[in-house]
Write a protein that holds these residues in place. Structure first.
Motif, PDB file in Angstrom:
ATOM      1  N   ASP A  24     -10.522  14.664  63.423  1.00 50.44           N
ATOM      2  CA  ASP A  24      -9.477  14.050  64.230  1.00 50.44           C
ATOM      3  C   ASP A  24      -8.147  14.733  63.909  1.00 50.44           C
ATOM      4  OD1 ASP A  24      -8.099  12.090  65.848  1.00 50.44           O
ATOM      5  OD2 ASP A  24      -7.429  11.215  63.954  1.00 50.44           O
ATOM      6  N   PRO A  25      -7.504  15.366  64.890  1.00 53.95           N
ATOM      7  CA  PRO A  25      -6.259  16.107  64.621  1.00 53.95           C
ATOM      8  C   PRO A  25      -5.182  15.273  63.930  1.00 53.95           C
ATOM      9  CG  PRO A  25      -7.079  16.652  66.805  1.00 53.95           C
ATOM     10  CD  PRO A  25      -7.931  15.511  66.294  1.00 53.95           C
ATOM     11  N   SER A  26      -5.063  13.994  64.298  1.00 57.97           N
ATOM     12  CA  SER A  26      -4.032  13.164  63.673  1.00 57.97           C
ATOM     13  C   SER A  26      -4.346  12.907  62.210  1.00 57.97           C
ATOM     14  CB  SER A  26      -3.877  11.844  64.436  1.00 57.97           C
ATOM     15  OG  SER A  26      -5.085  11.099  64.413  1.00 57.97           O
ATOM     16  N   THR A  27      -5.640  12.755  61.882  1.00 56.56           N
ATOM     17  CA  THR A  27      -6.039  12.572  60.485  1.00 56.56           C
ATOM     18  C   THR A  27      -5.766  13.831  59.683  1.00 56.56           C
ATOM     19  OG1 THR A  27      -7.763  11.004  61.126  1.00 56.56           O
ATOM     20  CG2 THR A  27      -7.956  12.016  58.956  1.00 56.56           C
ATOM     21  N   VAL A  28      -6.081  14.977  60.270  1.00 60.67           N
ATOM     22  CA  VAL A  28      -5.804  16.255  59.610  1.00 60.67           C
ATOM     23  C   VAL A  28      -4.311  16.403  59.362  1.00 60.67           C
ATOM     24  CG1 VAL A  28      -5.869  18.760  59.878  1.00 60.67           C
ATOM     25  CG2 VAL A  28      -7.836  17.380  60.580  1.00 60.67           C
ATOM     26  N   ARG A  29      -3.525  16.051  60.375  1.00 59.72           N
ATOM     27  CA  ARG A  29      -2.072  16.185  60.255  1.00 59.72           C
ATOM     28  C   ARG A  29      -1.544  15.337  59.103  1.00 59.72           C
ATOM     29  NH1 ARG A  29      -0.716  13.837  64.711  1.00 59.72           N
ATOM     30  NH2 ARG A  29      -1.519  15.582  65.938  1.00 59.72           N
ATOM     31  N   ARG A  30      -1.983  14.087  59.033  1.00 60.90           N
ATOM     32  CA  ARG A  30      -1.504  13.188  57.974  1.00 60.90           C
ATOM     33  C   ARG A  30      -1.961  13.659  56.600  1.00 60.90           C
ATOM     34  NH1 ARG A  30      -3.008   9.191  61.726  1.00 60.90           N
ATOM     35  NH2 ARG A  30      -4.959   8.876  60.588  1.00 60.90           N
ATOM     36  N   SER A  31      -3.225  14.080  56.493  1.00 60.19           N
ATOM     37  CA  SER A  31      -3.773  14.480  55.196  1.00 60.19           C
ATOM     38  C   SER A  31      -3.036  15.685  54.632  1.00 60.19           C
ATOM     39  CB  SER A  31      -5.267  14.785  55.328  1.00 60.19           C
ATOM     40  OG  SER A  31      -5.986  13.630  55.691  1.00 60.19           O
ATOM     41  N   PHE A  32      -2.792  16.693  55.474  1.00 58.79           N
ATOM     42  CA  PHE A  32      -2.104  17.888  54.993  1.00 58.79           C
ATOM     43  C   PHE A  32      -0.635  17.593  54.710  1.00 58.79           C
ATOM     44  CE2 PHE A  32      -5.855  20.164  56.096  1.00 58.79           C
ATOM     45  CZ  PHE A  32      -5.791  21.377  55.422  1.00 58.79           C
ATOM     46  N   LYS A  33      -0.023  16.776  55.543  1.00 60.49           N
ATOM     47  CA  LYS A  33       1.382  16.449  55.341  1.00 60.49           C
ATOM     48  C   LYS A  33       1.567  15.701  54.024  1.00 60.49           C
ATOM     49  CE  LYS A  33       5.563  16.433  57.258  1.00 60.49           C
ATOM     50  NZ  LYS A  33       6.246  17.647  57.732  1.00 60.49           N
ATOM     51  N   ARG A  34       0.648  14.786  53.740  1.00 60.63           N
ATOM     52  CA  ARG A  34       0.737  14.003  52.513  1.00 60.63           C
ATOM     53  C   ARG A  34       0.506  14.869  51.283  1.00 60.63           C
ATOM     54  NH1 ARG A  34      -2.416  10.369  53.988  1.00 60.63           N
ATOM     55  NH2 ARG A  34      -4.359  11.203  53.133  1.00 60.63           N
ATOM     56  N   ARG A  35      -0.440  15.779  51.357  1.00 60.74           N
ATOM     57  CA  ARG A  35      -0.809  16.561  50.180  1.00 60.74           C
ATOM     58  C   ARG A  35       0.055  17.802  49.989  1.00 60.74           C
ATOM     59  NH1 ARG A  35      -5.053  16.479  46.748  1.00 60.74           N
ATOM     60  NH2 ARG A  35      -5.467  18.390  45.614  1.00 60.74           N
ATOM     61  N   TYR A  36       0.417  18.470  51.097  1.00 57.25           N
ATOM     62  CA  TYR A  36       1.097  19.753  50.993  1.00 57.25           C
ATOM     63  C   TYR A  36       2.506  19.765  51.581  1.00 57.25           C
ATOM     64  CZ  TYR A  36      -3.599  21.316  49.876  1.00 57.25           C
ATOM     65  OH  TYR A  36      -4.834  21.461  49.290  1.00 57.25           O
ATOM     66  N   GLY A  37       2.923  18.663  52.187  1.00 57.28           N
ATOM     67  CA  GLY A  37       4.258  18.620  52.746  1.00 57.28           C
ATOM     68  C   GLY A  37       4.390  19.358  54.061  1.00 57.28           C
ATOM     69  N   GLY A  58      -5.466  14.809  42.001  1.00 61.63           N
ATOM     70  CA  GLY A  58      -6.479  14.117  42.775  1.00 61.63           C
ATOM     71  C   GLY A  58      -7.476  15.091  43.363  1.00 61.63           C
ATOM     72  N   GLU A  59      -8.666  14.641  43.664  1.00 58.65           N
ATOM     73  CA  GLU A  59      -9.670  15.494  44.256  1.00 58.65           C
ATOM     74  C   GLU A  59      -9.285  15.844  45.689  1.00 58.65           C
ATOM     75  OE1 GLU A  59     -13.565  13.835  43.916  1.00 58.65           O
ATOM     76  OE2 GLU A  59     -13.743  14.416  41.825  1.00 58.65           O
ATOM     77  N   VAL A  60      -9.625  17.058  46.076  1.00 61.43           N
ATOM     78  CA  VAL A  60      -9.295  17.512  47.417  1.00 61.43           C
ATOM     79  C   VAL A  60     -10.277  16.918  48.411  1.00 61.43           C
ATOM     80  CG1 VAL A  60      -9.004  19.527  48.888  1.00 61.43           C
ATOM     81  CG2 VAL A  60      -8.342  19.641  46.485  1.00 61.43           C
ATOM     82  N   ASP A  61      -9.755  16.341  49.470  1.00 56.75           N
ATOM     83  CA  ASP A  61     -10.564  15.803  50.549  1.00 56.75           C
ATOM     84  C   ASP A  61     -11.472  16.912  51.082  1.00 56.75           C
ATOM     85  OD1 ASP A  61     -11.421  15.038  53.152  1.00 56.75           O
ATOM     86  OD2 ASP A  61      -9.742  13.653  53.319  1.00 56.75           O
ATOM     87  N   PRO A  62     -12.794  16.655  51.269  1.00 59.73           N
ATOM     88  CA  PRO A  62     -13.692  17.690  51.795  1.00 59.73           C
ATOM     89  C   PRO A  62     -13.213  18.282  53.117  1.00 59.73           C
ATOM     90  CG  PRO A  62     -14.948  15.822  50.968  1.00 59.73           C
ATOM     91  CD  PRO A  62     -13.509  15.419  50.929  1.00 59.73           C
ATOM     92  N   MET A  63     -12.605  17.451  53.969  1.00 59.87           N
ATOM     93  CA  MET A  63     -12.059  17.959  55.221  1.00 59.87           C
ATOM     94  C   MET A  63     -10.964  18.979  54.954  1.00 59.87           C
ATOM     95  SD  MET A  63      -9.825  15.863  58.053  1.00 59.87           S
ATOM     96  CE  MET A  63      -8.539  15.601  56.801  1.00 59.87           C
ATOM     97  N   VAL A  64     -10.069  18.646  54.021  1.00 58.96           N
ATOM     98  CA  VAL A  64      -8.976  19.553  53.672  1.00 58.96           C
ATOM     99  C   VAL A  64      -9.538  20.842  53.087  1.00 58.96           C
ATOM    100  CG1 VAL A  64      -6.994  19.871  52.136  1.00 58.96           C
ATOM    101  CG2 VAL A  64      -7.308  17.688  53.332  1.00 58.96           C
ATOM    102  N   GLN A  65     -10.524  20.728  52.194  1.00 60.14           N
ATOM    103  CA  GLN A  65     -11.098  21.905  51.566  1.00 60.14           C
ATOM    104  C   GLN A  65     -11.781  22.805  52.589  1.00 60.14           C
ATOM    105  OE1 GLN A  65     -10.725  22.828  48.153  1.00 60.14           O
ATOM    106  NE2 GLN A  65     -11.300  24.673  49.272  1.00 60.14           N
ATOM    107  N   THR A  66     -12.481  22.196  53.550  1.00 59.83           N
ATOM    108  CA  THR A  66     -13.149  22.970  54.598  1.00 59.83           C
ATOM    109  C   THR A  66     -12.143  23.790  55.396  1.00 59.83           C
ATOM    110  OG1 THR A  66     -14.966  21.384  54.805  1.00 59.83           O
ATOM    111  CG2 THR A  66     -14.547  22.819  56.692  1.00 59.83           C
TER     112      THR A  66
END
Length: 350
Positions: free
Chosen positions: A110-123, A78-86
């Motif tokens: 948003d810290p909670s959004t960052v937390r969920r995105s990284f947890k989902r993609r990278y564990g 899947g494509e990397v979320d721009p937030m994650v890539q930044t």
């Protein structure tokens, strides 16, 4: 067996739940729209009667379906979320930076959004990833002979006790427990799926684990005890060899591993590990099938335990074992890694 899909009811339920364990392993084609998607696609879910499921992107294309523009099923992982890539770019630019949630907010995230995105993609969360990067810096400093206090400061830890605690939590041993000119030496290896720790002696690879695996501290401590404390930082020739072989593996040029291994387990456990190495890249087995291959059809649970005890990831491919229904099962390195390893190995099917 080659990887197989379970029945459509299971996959449709996974589609409704956006179950990440099927991402990259199964795709849905939607008759009414003419598109195909990942099962994690955020789009509104189609009706059951309009769905068909396939195990490869090629099968979807051959059936005449177009890739979805929301979930990008043709992009590996899947494509990397721009937030994650930044954030990854920021982390790569300064691995010693001490990140806090307030820093994320200042960047407009948003810290909670960052937390969920990284947890989902990278564990793991972004803050955990940043802490691992800082500890990696300290590991490198110690490998080069730096004093513990200097490694602590290089890693951005203001407190010596906090540094020792973080180091021990990750590796199971405080920095002072590692000795110089040791019989066993530990070093980091970077891979597309995250950092790994390799422990070798002058002839063999003893351990290869993803950083952050819960069992890693205990495994390192056990090796340290077995070597009477002779575990240090650095590398031997097998470390360089496995690093080259991992690079070839992830680049898709060679799935063979020739690095000599030192196996720590019972006779049965070693038999299971050897059977795992006999599974070709791109294929999978169930625990039951593996037990049958060993001539022990009633030993499915024992096979599963031996599989979980493996401490040489990827080389001994415990990620190639699935549940009886084809679903992902527990993997010490994280199910998201298991999923991506299976997806990556499709290219080796020839």
């Amino acid at each position: 067996m080659l990887y197989f899909l379970p029945n459509d009811d299971i996959l449709y339920d996974a589609l409704l739940k956006r179950d990440p364990q099927w991402d990259g392993r199964a795709y849905v084609t939607v008759r009414t729209t003419g598109i195909f998607c990942r099962l994690t696609c955020p789009a509104r879910k189609p009706k059951r009667e309009n769905c068909s499921f396939h195990d490869t992107v090629g099968a979807c294309l051959e059936a005449g379906f177009r890739p979805c523009k929301r979930c990008h099923p043709m992009a590996a992982g899947g494509e990397v979320d721009p937030m994650v890539q930044t954030l990854l770019t920021q982390l790569e630019a300064d691995t010693s930076r001490v990140w806090r949630e307030a820093d994320l907010s200042k960047m407009g995230f948003d810290p909670s959004t960052v937390r969920r995105s990284f947890k989902r993609r990278y564990g793991m969360t972004f803050l955990e990833m940043a802490r691992h990067s800082r500890l990696r810096d300290s590991f490198d400093s110690l490998s080069e002979g730096a004093r513990v206090i200097d490694a602590q400061q290089d890693a951005g830890f203001a407190s010596a006790s906090a540094f020792r605690e973080a180091f021990a939590r990750l590796l199971g041993l405080a920095p002072a427990a590692f000795s110089k000119q040791a019989l066993l030496r530990a070093d980091w290896i970077e891979t597309p799926l995250g950092s790994m720790i390799a422990v070798c002696d002058a002839s063999n690879l003893h351990l290869l684990e993803f950083v952050g695996r819960k069992a890693l501290p205990g495994e390192l401590k056990k090796l340290w005890q077995g070597a009477n404390g002779s575990l240090g930082f650095g590398r031997f020739a097998p470390t360089d060899q496995i690093e080259r072989e991992l690079q070839a593996y992830f680049e898709g040029t060679d799935a063979r591993f020739q690095t000599p291994l030192a196996l720590h387990g019972s006779a049965f456990t070693k038999d299971v590990w050897r059977a795992l190495r006999d599974i070709p890249a791109g294929q999978t087995r169930s625990y039951g099938a593996l037990a049958c291959d060993l001539g022990r059809p009633q030993a499915t649970r024992a096979v599963a335990r031996a599989n979980g005890a493996n401490q040489i990831a990827i080389v001994i491919p415990c990620h190639r074992v699935l549940g009886a229904d084809g679903s992902l099962t527990g993997y010490g390195g994280g199910l998201w890694r298991k999923q991506r390893l299976i997806e990556l190995e499709r290219q080796y099917l020839g």
